[in-house]
Design a protein around this motif. Sequence first.
Motif: not given
Length: 512
Positions: A144-148, A193-203, A215-220, A229-232
């Motif tokens: 995620f960080l490298r992508a950002w 990769d980050a989307i597949s490897e990271l979890a949503a917030p636990a709390k 990671a989802t927001m970054l890719l969007a 647009w459709a992918d986003a």
Amino acid sequence: MKKIYILIALLAVTATACKKNYIDLNPEDSYTGANFYITADQFKQAVIAAYAPLRDVLVNDYFTSEMRSDNTIYQPYPSNRGTAYIYRENISDFTNTSTNDYANAVWQHCYTGISRTNIVIERLAASTTIDAATKAPIDGQAKFLRAWYYFKLVRLYGGVPLFLKEVKKADDAFLGRSTADEVYNQIIADAKDAISELAAPAKFPQTGEATKGSATMLLADVYTTQKKWADAETLLTTLAGMGYGLNADYANAFVPTNKNSKESLFEIQYLEGLDATSTPNVISFYFLPRSTNTSIITVTAVNNSSTGGWNTPTQDLINAYEPGDKRLDASIGIVEGAYNASDLFVYSAKKSVIGYVPAAGKIGVPYIKKYEHGLNFNTGSNDNFPIYRYADALLLLAEAKNEQGKSPLTELNTVRARAGLAATTATDQASLCDVILHERRVELAFENHRWHDLTRSGKAIEVMNAFGAKLKQQVSYLSPDAYTVTANKLLFPIPQPEVDLNPGKMVQNPGY
């Protein structure tokens, strides 16, 4: 989140011991590259260190991504024409060159972060002692960080060298420029990769570490930049199911007591204080009028005469807020006073921007109020800095839907309703495009999105030339060539030291 601050500090400390061979360059109880990247805890510490350059990027990126826009300008300082001031003014004025240290610093700090992520990613993949389940969130954060970092670079500079492995010898450090498409392809691969490897917030509040939502927001964001647009849209519609949502009040998204809230998709972490583990945020002082005493705003009297006066909200932005928009008062304040003979501002009062009229003999200077919460220490504040918020996601989703001919009104009006505004009356696609861009301007002001929004929309040249022409009628300190924005100015120049060190491979951008 304090564990991140502490671990970053500890990574700079090397253990020593009393032994006869006290000049041994690799004492047995010290960490080296050969013995550090072994355990899961060590890899976790290493990826935390890859977050640290985000702060260094930030203290330069508000020049390249906010002051480059019509949202902010600078206080002139005619009695001090030092290079440090001129370089920063040049970025805002579109007169910077390839030797501008402040624009070049964004490049440097992004690559520092990339270097740290590359070490984690490569060495973690080679580890045979850490199981896959433990590796996944570490690798996901690093990617995620490298992508950002690469996303920031490619938008500012175009195609850049694509370092994906640890630099182990001199030749590894001299890569030519990859194409922008090649860089984007890598960003997308890392974000997936980050989307597949990271979890949503636990709390909520969250830990401050990157999540599946980050990671989802970054890719969007990447997909909207590429007009996919459709992918986003597909990605952005998943965020609500991860628990994200708007805070009830706009201002609550920024107060330190509400860090990493349900509205936060990713933010740069800060911790005020005076001990070794604190990482205070200094940018609030930079955004105040330049003065020898800021105590009317700050709890502690601070002399920001050598650091302040930057990122000053423009009257153009203030005028852009609709009547009754709660975001104006939450984002911008007024310091009233007068300039002295040294071009420093002497504060006399703090005023609301709503309906402001200066007192007799005084002038009012707007300042960014969004990150002004106490300022208890002269070392910096406790304010985090938002990279991605859920409001940003809603407006990107509105944009993606509108570009596909779908109705964006649910997302757009949700953001407007929180700001105390009525639903938009626009109905046709072209009008809604302008409304969404305007909404992003006022919702995300001072969050370093405006320049990227203008370039993505194709309106940067038109908007910035018009803004510059208007500004030249209002102020006398701009040079004739300021705000002469052409297609070449949509990218920053490659730092000249990079071109000089790597001739033939590091080709300069056109126009510089």
